[in-house]
Each structure stands twice: as structure tokens, then as C-alpha cells.
Scaffold this motif. Structure first.
Motif, PDB file in Angstrom:
ATOM      1  N   SER A  85     -17.913 -25.792  13.537  1.00 53.30           N
ATOM      2  CA  SER A  85     -17.343 -24.533  14.023  1.00 53.30           C
ATOM      3  C   SER A  85     -18.072 -23.994  15.250  1.00 53.30           C
ATOM      4  CB  SER A  85     -17.328 -23.477  12.914  1.00 53.30           C
ATOM      5  OG  SER A  85     -18.644 -23.154  12.510  1.00 53.30           O
ATOM      6  N   ALA A  86     -19.396 -24.083  15.262  1.00 52.82           N
ATOM      7  CA  ALA A  86     -20.156 -23.571  16.404  1.00 52.82           C
ATOM      8  C   ALA A  86     -19.861 -24.390  17.656  1.00 52.82           C
ATOM      9  CB  ALA A  86     -21.651 -23.564  16.095  1.00 52.82           C
ATOM     10  N   GLU A  87     -19.745 -25.697  17.490  1.00 51.93           N
ATOM     11  CA  GLU A  87     -19.421 -26.559  18.626  1.00 51.93           C
ATOM     12  C   GLU A  87     -18.046 -26.214  19.190  1.00 51.93           C
ATOM     13  OE1 GLU A  87     -20.568 -27.660  15.700  1.00 51.93           O
ATOM     14  OE2 GLU A  87     -22.341 -28.876  16.112  1.00 51.93           O
ATOM     15  N   ARG A  88     -17.084 -25.994  18.287  1.00 53.01           N
ATOM     16  CA  ARG A  88     -15.731 -25.654  18.730  1.00 53.01           C
ATOM     17  C   ARG A  88     -15.720 -24.312  19.465  1.00 53.01           C
ATOM     18  NH1 ARG A  88     -12.946 -25.107  14.035  1.00 53.01           N
ATOM     19  NH2 ARG A  88     -12.715 -22.885  14.258  1.00 53.01           N
ATOM     20  N   GLN A  89     -16.453 -23.328  18.935  1.00 50.80           N
ATOM     21  CA  GLN A  89     -16.520 -22.021  19.589  1.00 50.80           C
ATOM     22  C   GLN A  89     -17.174 -22.151  20.961  1.00 50.80           C
ATOM     23  OE1 GLN A  89     -18.168 -18.943  17.139  1.00 50.80           O
ATOM     24  NE2 GLN A  89     -17.878 -17.355  18.688  1.00 50.80           N
ATOM     25  N   ALA A  90     -18.240 -22.908  21.065  1.00 49.48           N
ATOM     26  CA  ALA A  90     -18.911 -23.109  22.350  1.00 49.48           C
ATOM     27  C   ALA A  90     -17.967 -23.746  23.360  1.00 49.48           C
ATOM     28  CB  ALA A  90     -20.160 -23.974  22.166  1.00 49.48           C
ATOM     29  N   GLU A  91     -17.195 -24.717  22.908  1.00 50.95           N
ATOM     30  CA  GLU A  91     -16.259 -25.408  23.792  1.00 50.95           C
ATOM     31  C   GLU A  91     -15.192 -24.449  24.325  1.00 50.95           C
ATOM     32  OE1 GLU A  91     -12.779 -28.708  23.238  1.00 50.95           O
ATOM     33  OE2 GLU A  91     -14.691 -29.109  22.236  1.00 50.95           O
ATOM     34  N   VAL A  92     -14.642 -23.626  23.441  1.00 49.56           N
ATOM     35  CA  VAL A  92     -13.599 -22.679  23.863  1.00 49.56           C
ATOM     36  C   VAL A  92     -14.179 -21.649  24.831  1.00 49.56           C
ATOM     37  CG1 VAL A  92     -11.948 -20.936  23.068  1.00 49.56           C
ATOM     38  CG2 VAL A  92     -12.260 -23.032  21.752  1.00 49.56           C
ATOM     39  N   LEU A  93     -15.393 -21.189  24.558  1.00 52.50           N
ATOM     40  CA  LEU A  93     -16.025 -20.227  25.471  1.00 52.50           C
ATOM     41  C   LEU A  93     -16.281 -20.857  26.837  1.00 52.50           C
ATOM     42  CD1 LEU A  93     -18.514 -18.402  23.080  1.00 52.50           C
ATOM     43  CD2 LEU A  93     -16.503 -17.423  24.222  1.00 52.50           C
ATOM     44  N   ARG A  94     -16.740 -22.074  26.864  1.00 53.16           N
ATOM     45  CA  ARG A  94     -16.967 -22.759  28.151  1.00 53.16           C
ATOM     46  C   ARG A  94     -15.666 -22.882  28.936  1.00 53.16           C
ATOM     47  NH1 ARG A  94     -20.898 -26.716  25.065  1.00 53.16           N
ATOM     48  NH2 ARG A  94     -22.904 -25.815  25.645  1.00 53.16           N
ATOM     49  N   GLU A  95     -14.570 -23.158  28.240  1.00 57.44           N
ATOM     50  CA  GLU A  95     -13.269 -23.240  28.910  1.00 57.44           C
ATOM     51  C   GLU A  95     -12.886 -21.905  29.550  1.00 57.44           C
ATOM     52  OE1 GLU A  95     -10.541 -24.622  25.915  1.00 57.44           O
ATOM     53  OE2 GLU A  95     -11.450 -26.623  25.871  1.00 57.44           O
ATOM     54  N   GLU A  96     -13.388 -20.789  28.998  1.00 56.92           N
ATOM     55  CA  GLU A  96     -13.123 -19.458  29.554  1.00 56.92           C
ATOM     56  C   GLU A  96     -14.103 -19.094  30.658  1.00 56.92           C
ATOM     57  OE1 GLU A  96     -12.886 -16.324  26.713  1.00 56.92           O
ATOM     58  OE2 GLU A  96     -11.208 -17.235  25.648  1.00 56.92           O
TER      59      GLU A  96
END
Length: 133
Positions: A85-96
Motif C-alpha cells: 500500500s505504501a509503495e502504491r501511494q508513493a507511486e500515485v503521489l509521484r505521478e501528481e
């Protein structure tokens, strides 16, 4: 078990508040709680986001219209809610466009001074906006 009216109101208030966080910005669970007048309830904000329904659920609020990824803990760390979950959240934030750092222990952090969003009140509650004349 169905939620009480009070719990349903709280979940909806959290989801509405989180929807006001602009893309590319992040805030803390505690700040959302303060904006809602309940500064001692940051964990309850986290619980609401943990139980945010999936986009395909058909619910009014869901992961497709509530930017859950923009809320992190008070240290700027992305909290773990389950495997990956943390990896997925980090990825989505980086995309933003949010800068996400990884420390030596593999924890993900964001920089509140760079990407933080900490208004004194929710933009939807600001009265007297000169642009609304």
C-alpha cells in the motif's frame, strides 16, 4: 454492521475535506481532523481513508473521487495499510508531482515544506471571496 448516523456523517465529512486537497499537495491526518473541528481524531481520519470504497463499488465517495493518497502521517511518512500500500501511494503521489523520498529502512516520506497543504479552514468554507461578486 451498518454505520450509525454520526459515523456516516464523519466518514462523509472526511471524504469531502480530502477532496479539497489540490493535486500535487499533501496534508496530514491530523490537519484534516483539525479542519473538521476534531483535532483529537487523526486516527479516525485514517480509518475513514482505510475503508474508502473502491471506485467500482458504486458508492458516492470512492477511491476514484477522493484523493486518499494526499494524506500522510504527521511526520510526512506514508503509512502502511497493507502489503504494497505504501509503495502504491508513493507511486500515485509521484505521478501528481509530489517528491517522495525513501529512507534506508524503505519507508516513504514527503516534504511538507515543499508540497504541504495546511489552510486554516477548508476552501469551501471561506466566506467573502472577492471573486464571487
Amino acid at each position: 454492521m451498518p454505520r450509525t448516523d454520526e459515523a456516516e456523517f464523519w466518514f462523509n465529512a472526511v471524504y469531502e475535506a480530502v477532496r479539497e486537497i489540490p493535486p500535487g499537495k499533501i496534508t496530514s491526518y491530523g490537519h484534516i481532523a483539525r479542519l473538521l473541528g476534531e483535532p483529537k481524531r487523526p486516527r479516525q481520519v485514517g480509518i475513514c481513508l482505510k475503508h474508502l470504497p473502491a471506485e467500482e463499488s458504486g458508492n458516492y465517495f470512492h477511491s476514484g473521487n477522493v484523493p486518499w493518497q494526499r494524506v500522510v502521517n504527521s511526520k510526512g511518512m506514508i503509512s502502511h495499510r497493507g502489503p504494497g500500500s505504501a509503495e502504491r501511494q508513493a507511486e500515485v503521489l509521484r505521478e501528481e508531482g509530489v517528491e517522495v523520498q525513501t529512507d534506508s529502512m524503505g519507508e516513504f516520506y514527503v516534504d511538507f515544506t515543499r508540497d504541504g497543504w495546511f489552510p486554516q479552514e477548508l476552501p469551501s468554507e471561506v466566506v467573502g471571496d472577492s471573486n464571487t461578486e
